[in-house]
Each structure stands twice: as structure tokens, then as C-alpha cells.
Design a protein around this motif. Structure first.
Motif, short mmCIF file in Angstrom:
data_model
loop_
_atom_site.label_atom_id
_atom_site.label_comp_id
_atom_site.label_asym_id
_atom_site.label_seq_id
_atom_site.Cartn_x
_atom_site.Cartn_y
_atom_site.Cartn_z
N LYS A 177 10.32 -13.02 5.43
CA LYS A 177 11.69 -12.65 5.79
C LYS A 177 11.76 -11.21 6.31
O LYS A 177 12.49 -10.92 7.26
N GLU B 220 15.36 -17.34 11.73
CA GLU B 220 16.25 -16.46 10.96
C GLU B 220 17.08 -17.20 9.91
O GLU B 220 17.72 -16.58 9.07
N SER C 286 18.89 -13.20 1.60
CA SER C 286 18.81 -12.83 3.03
C SER C 286 19.75 -11.68 3.35
O SER C 286 19.39 -10.77 4.10
N SER D 86 18.48 -8.10 4.64
CA SER D 86 18.90 -7.73 6.00
C SER D 86 19.63 -6.40 6.05
O SER D 86 19.53 -5.66 7.03
N GLU E 66 12.97 -9.96 10.04
CA GLU E 66 14.07 -9.01 10.19
C GLU E 66 13.68 -7.82 11.07
O GLU E 66 14.45 -7.39 11.93
#
Length: 349
Positions: free
Chosen positions: A28, A245, A317, A321, A32
Motif C-alpha cells: 500500500k 489503489e 488506507s 494515505s 501511494e
């Protein structure tokens, strides 16, 4: 002249193990910062790899030269005593935020990959962390020594399988539209700054203990090159996942599709990375809090987990993020000062 390559490789392993956390393992974090920008993301990874080699090596060599016993000492050397104290408070808050991201990541593994309530993953991680606190850290180091090579091996297997796919070159050269595409320009700097800023809690005292400049320099170079290889391998894999994503644990989704016989082992490896990251952060936070407030370890650890849990209630997430790029920008001041600080290698190199 006798060169201690064995110790240099050990430093490299510590460097890699410190940087390769849950966001790295799940993929992840790489999505990002890099993979969502396509080919521009690959260029950013190469630049980030150069920074890991050069600045990571410089940070450890400088820490050994000034004999910094902790990252507090190192930050006070870079920023001065007053500003260094402020930066150390920011570091404490960032470690707390990263601990929350790790707990949320544990919940995401249970929810997305096992189909279980996320709170089971969160509370199991907290419970196991308490057990390690009671038993000691030897088991933790053993887990990390086992988990990191496994994760690297699986990442390289996935890269090999991805490169063989018929549309790999097309996907590799593709540049998707991104409203915040400008971030691909600063991504190498914010990503390297984030990871080196947080990793100094481990790397500074390790370098000071080793002392030998040649060994530290080559440990930093080898560790930086290994991180670059893992980043490239993960990127080659992630760009082959449609709508990358949308997933909390994209690397596990790819493993399930390309090598399903390794899937459950890989999920355990990802969880192992998250678990070791939580423990490392909590130990670092506990040591910091002990200097500020004279309370018992169990009281401070309970407080750390309570705050981390409340933050972790936000989606994994979303946390990653927003918090990781923010922390990267905060660490940029540390990164720039480290870059600019003059360094004269000792005569032992």
C-alpha cells in the motif's frame, strides 16, 4: 587490508529490516508514493534508492562519528538543543501515528484477506505485543530475522512472474492520469525522508556501537541497494494489478492470483511484518515516554496502545494515505539538514 564484510552485511540487514515495515510489506505504501504514477513512479523509485544509499550511509557514519547514543542525541546535533527537542516531540507523535497505522493494517489483513472482523486482528496484535513485552525481545528479533528474508523472496518471485506476463512492457511504460501527479516529483524525497527519519531510532545506536567507518559505509550502501531492489520488484508486480489503489493489501491480492499455493504463507509473513513493526514502535515510544514521565513500562505501553487503537479506528488506507505523506513532509527538514551537514570521514575508513 582486512575488511569486515560479515558485519557490513549485518548492518545492511538491520537497515532493510528497519525500513521494511507493514506499509512496505502490504504494498500500500509503494502504491501511494510510486506505483500509481506508472513509469514516473519507477523513475521516482530510482531516485529514492539513490537517497537510501547515500543519505542512509551518511546518517549512520555521522552518528558513529559524534558517538550519538540515541536519535535524540543525533537530532540535537543536527538542529541544536532547543530545535532538536521540538523535533524529538514530533518524532514521538509520528511513532504514535505509525503504530496506529500498523494496528489498522493488522485489522485490514483480517478483514480483507481472512474475512474476519478487523477488531480481532487489532486486539490479537495488542495481546501478542503484551506477551512479547513480558517474555523479552529475543523472540522478536528471531521473528524479524525469519520474516524479512521470506518477504523479500516472495516479492522477487512475484516480480519474476509479473515480468513474464504478455502486457508487462505496456504497463511498465504507461503513465496514468493523476490529479496530484506533481507528487511524483517530490515522492523520492518525502519517502526517503519518512523512512530515514523513523529508522534513525534503530540505525543511530547500531552505527555508534559498530564504530568502524568502512563497515558502516558499506552496510549503508548494501542496505540501500537491497531496498532499491525490493522497491523495483514490488513496483513491477503492483503495476500489473488493475485498480491497484482500491486494495488495502495489494501484494496479497497479486499473490492469490499469480501463486495461490504461497498465498496463506504470504499473508502470515505480512502479518509478521506488521507485528514486528508494532513492537518496534511501541518499544521506541516507551523509551521516549520514560524520559518525559516517570511511570512503569506497563502503564506507558497501555496508554500507547489505547491512543493508537483510537486512531486506528480510521480506515487503514485513509490513515496511510494521509499520515505517511504528512510525516514525510515533516521529516524533510531532518532530511535537508542531514544532506547539507558537512561530514569528514574518520581516518579509519
Amino acid at each position: 587490508m582486512n575488511r569486515n564484510w560479515n558485519q557490513a552485511f549485518q548492518i545492511a540487514a538491520v537497515y532493510v529490516g528497519t525500513v521494511v515495515g507493514a506499509g512496505f510489506a502490504t504494498g500500500k505504501e509503494i502504491v501511494e508514493f510510486f506505483s500509481r504514477f506508472g513509469f514516473f513512479g519507477f523513475i521516482s523509485i530510482l531516485m529514492s534508492g539513490y537517497l537510501f544509499v547515500m543519505i542512509g550511509s551518511k546518517m549512520m557514519r555521522m552518528a558513529a562519528q559524534i558517538e550519538a547514543k540515541s536519535y535524540q542525541d543525533f537530532n540535537e546535533y543536527l538542529f541544536g538543543k532547543w530545535a532538536g527537542s521540538v523535533i524529538n516531540i514530533f518524532m514521538l507523535l509520528m511513532l504514535l501515528g505509525v503504530s496506529a497505522v500498523m494496528l489498522a493494517g493488522a485489522g485490514a489483513v483480517f478483514e480483507e484477506q481472512l474475512g474476519l472482523p478487523r477488531n480481532i486482528g487489532v486486539f490479537l496484535t495488542i495481546f501478542l505485543s503484551y506477551l512479547v513485552m513480558l517474555v523479552g525481545t529475543k523472540g522478536l528479533f528471531a521473528v524479524n530475522t525469519f520474516v524479512v528474508p521470506l518477504m523479500i523472496t516472495f516479492s522477487l518471485i512475484l516480480m519474476f512472474l509479473s515480468v513474464q506476463m504478455p502486457n508487462f512492457l505496456e504497463q511498465f511504460l504507461y503513465i496514468p492520469h493523476a490529479p496530484d501527479g506533481w507528487k511524483s516529483v517530490i515522492a523520492p524525497f518525502s519517502y526517503a525522508a519518512l523512512n530515514l527519519g523513523l529508522a534513525q531510532a534503530v540505525l543511530v545506536p547500531v552505527a555508534t556501537e559498530v564504530k568502524d567507518d568502512w563497515t558502516i559505509k558499506w552496510g549503508g550502501i548494501l542496505g540501500g541497494l537491497a531496498l532499491t531492489l525490493i522497491l523495483i520488484g514490488s513496483h513491477f508486480t503492483l503495476i500489473m494489478l488493475p485498480n491497484l489503489e482500491l486494495y488495502d493489501i495489494p501484494m496479497a491480492i497479486i499473490m492469490k492470483n499469480l501463486a495461490p499455493f504461497f498465498y496463506w504463507i504470504f499473508v502470515l509473513v505480512i502479518y509478521g511484518e506488521i507485528f514486528t513493526s508494532v513492537i518496534g514502535n511501541v518499544f521506541g515510544l516507551d523509551r521516549q515516554l520514560q524520559q518525559l514521565i516517570p511511570v512503569s513500562t506497563m502503564v506507558s505501553v497501555t496508554a500507547i496502545f489505547a491512543v493508537s487503537y483510537l486512531i486506528s479506528l480510521v480506515n487503514y488506507s485513509t490513515l496511510l494515505s494521509y499520515l505517511y505523506p504528512l510525516f514525510g513532509y515533516i521529516c524533510m527538514s531532518f532530511f535537508i539538514l542531514l544532506w547539507m551537514k558537512p561530514f569528514s570521514p574518520s581516518k579509519r575508513n
